[in-house]
Design a protein around this motif. Sequence first.
Motif, mmCIF file in Angstrom:
data_model
loop_
_atom_site.group_PDB
_atom_site.id
_atom_site.type_symbol
_atom_site.label_atom_id
_atom_site.label_comp_id
_atom_site.label_asym_id
_atom_site.label_seq_id
_atom_site.Cartn_x
_atom_site.Cartn_y
_atom_site.Cartn_z
ATOM 1 N N VAL A 177 11.176 5.930 -9.091
ATOM 2 C CA VAL A 177 11.128 4.915 -8.042
ATOM 3 C C VAL A 177 11.461 5.621 -6.734
ATOM 4 N N SER A 178 10.667 5.378 -5.732
ATOM 5 C CA SER A 178 10.913 5.965 -4.419
ATOM 6 C C SER A 178 12.292 5.556 -3.914
ATOM 7 N N PRO A 179 13.021 6.478 -3.280
ATOM 8 C CA PRO A 179 14.320 6.120 -2.699
ATOM 9 C C PRO A 179 14.235 4.932 -1.737
ATOM 10 N N LEU A 180 13.086 4.743 -1.100
ATOM 11 C CA LEU A 180 12.917 3.639 -0.153
ATOM 12 C C LEU A 180 12.882 2.275 -0.837
ATOM 13 N N TYR A 181 12.646 2.260 -2.153
ATOM 14 C CA TYR A 181 12.440 0.989 -2.856
ATOM 15 C C TYR A 181 13.427 0.772 -4.006
ATOM 16 N N ARG A 182 14.508 1.494 -4.036
ATOM 17 C CA ARG A 182 15.476 1.339 -5.121
ATOM 18 C C ARG A 182 16.324 0.094 -4.916
ATOM 19 N N GLY A 183 16.892 -0.393 -6.044
ATOM 20 C CA GLY A 183 17.759 -1.554 -5.992
ATOM 21 C C GLY A 183 17.024 -2.872 -5.987
ATOM 22 N N LYS A 184 15.741 -2.840 -6.271
ATOM 23 C CA LYS A 184 14.933 -4.057 -6.251
ATOM 24 C C LYS A 184 14.270 -4.319 -7.612
ATOM 25 N N SER A 185 14.729 -3.627 -8.647
ATOM 26 C CA SER A 185 14.228 -3.773 -10.032
ATOM 27 C C SER A 185 12.801 -3.267 -10.229
ATOM 28 N N TYR A 186 12.306 -2.432 -9.309
ATOM 29 C CA TYR A 186 10.958 -1.895 -9.477
ATOM 30 C C TYR A 186 10.887 -0.906 -10.644
ATOM 31 N N GLY A 187 11.999 -0.261 -10.974
ATOM 32 C CA GLY A 187 12.030 0.630 -12.131
ATOM 33 C C GLY A 187 11.790 -0.143 -13.413
ATOM 34 N N LYS A 188 12.454 -1.273 -13.550
ATOM 35 C CA LYS A 188 12.242 -2.105 -14.743
ATOM 36 C C LYS A 188 10.828 -2.672 -14.755
ATOM 37 N N GLU A 189 10.344 -3.048 -13.599
ATOM 38 C CA GLU A 189 9.005 -3.627 -13.518
ATOM 39 C C GLU A 189 7.935 -2.608 -13.926
ATOM 40 N N ILE A 190 8.053 -1.365 -13.450
ATOM 41 C CA ILE A 190 7.053 -0.353 -13.815
ATOM 42 C C ILE A 190 7.175 0.010 -15.286
ATOM 43 N N MET A 191 8.403 0.014 -15.817
ATOM 44 C CA MET A 191 8.575 0.296 -17.249
ATOM 45 C C MET A 191 7.998 -0.837 -18.095
ATOM 46 N N LYS A 192 8.214 -2.070 -17.695
ATOM 47 C CA LYS A 192 7.649 -3.203 -18.448
ATOM 48 C C LYS A 192 6.126 -3.159 -18.429
ATOM 49 N N ALA A 193 5.541 -2.787 -17.307
ATOM 50 C CA ALA A 193 4.084 -2.645 -17.236
ATOM 51 C C ALA A 193 3.612 -1.509 -18.147
ATOM 52 N N ASP A 201 0.791 -1.236 0.000
ATOM 53 C CA ASP A 201 0.000 0.000 0.000
ATOM 54 C C ASP A 201 0.824 1.287 0.000
ATOM 55 N N GLN A 202 2.121 1.176 -0.247
ATOM 56 C CA GLN A 202 2.980 2.356 -0.369
ATOM 57 C C GLN A 202 3.368 2.528 -1.836
ATOM 58 N N LEU A 203 3.274 3.750 -2.350
ATOM 59 C CA LEU A 203 3.656 4.018 -3.727
ATOM 60 C C LEU A 203 5.172 3.878 -3.863
ATOM 61 N N ALA A 204 5.591 2.880 -4.624
ATOM 62 C CA ALA A 204 7.020 2.592 -4.783
ATOM 63 C C ALA A 204 7.558 3.085 -6.128
ATOM 64 N N SER A 205 6.727 3.061 -7.172
ATOM 65 C CA SER A 205 7.188 3.473 -8.499
ATOM 66 C C SER A 205 6.012 4.008 -9.303
ATOM 67 N N TYR A 206 6.355 4.727 -10.366
ATOM 68 C CA TYR A 206 5.316 5.422 -11.129
ATOM 69 C C TYR A 206 5.834 5.788 -12.518
ATOM 70 N N THR A 207 4.927 5.814 -13.483
ATOM 71 C CA THR A 207 5.149 6.439 -14.788
ATOM 72 C C THR A 207 3.838 7.055 -15.247
ATOM 73 N N ARG A 208 3.939 7.916 -16.253
ATOM 74 C CA ARG A 208 2.735 8.376 -16.930
ATOM 75 C C ARG A 208 2.925 8.172 -18.427
ATOM 76 N N ILE A 209 1.830 7.856 -19.089
ATOM 77 C CA ILE A 209 1.838 7.502 -20.506
ATOM 78 C C ILE A 209 0.939 8.461 -21.274
ATOM 79 N N PHE A 210 1.420 8.845 -22.457
ATOM 80 C CA PHE A 210 0.613 9.654 -23.366
ATOM 81 C C PHE A 210 0.405 8.897 -24.663
ATOM 82 N N LYS A 211 -0.782 9.006 -25.217
ATOM 83 C CA LYS A 211 -1.061 8.403 -26.514
ATOM 84 C C LYS A 211 -0.353 9.220 -27.598
ATOM 85 N N PRO A 212 -0.172 8.652 -28.790
ATOM 86 C CA PRO A 212 0.473 9.396 -29.871
ATOM 87 C C PRO A 212 -0.236 10.733 -30.119
#
Length: 146
Positions: A79-95, A54-65
Amino acid sequence: MDIIIKRFTDFDIQELYQLLQLRTEVFVVEQDCVYQDMDGKDDKAIHILGYINDQLASYTRIFKPGDYFDQSSIGRVVVSPLYRGKSYGKEIMKASIAFIKAENYPSVKISAQCYLDKFYTDLGFIATGEKYLEDGIPHQAMLMEL
């Protein structure tokens, strides 16, 4: 990590506060970059949020063409500093990429901070054009064909 996808109008006040707090913490305070994060574009974006307990760990925003670039785009990758080093950046980008693929957009363009070049190339992005300064930070355009 639990991934949640929202439109701007779907946020409750607490969720929006957490999102803006995280973006300000990283992009304004941590990166020592005085700029207007709330740029009037969030209402057009699709928001991809990654939660851990329930804590926001990572985020992106997407725009349509056509809303930001000619191609679809992903921005405000954080990625929140509290959650770095756990591949959450790659996970949010893949999503985020999976969402764009599901929308059948043919490509995605990003304006990437240069120090993250390997992070984005590992995901399949290719640098295009000259490097440039955006809000005082070196950036480069990167593209991924889907």
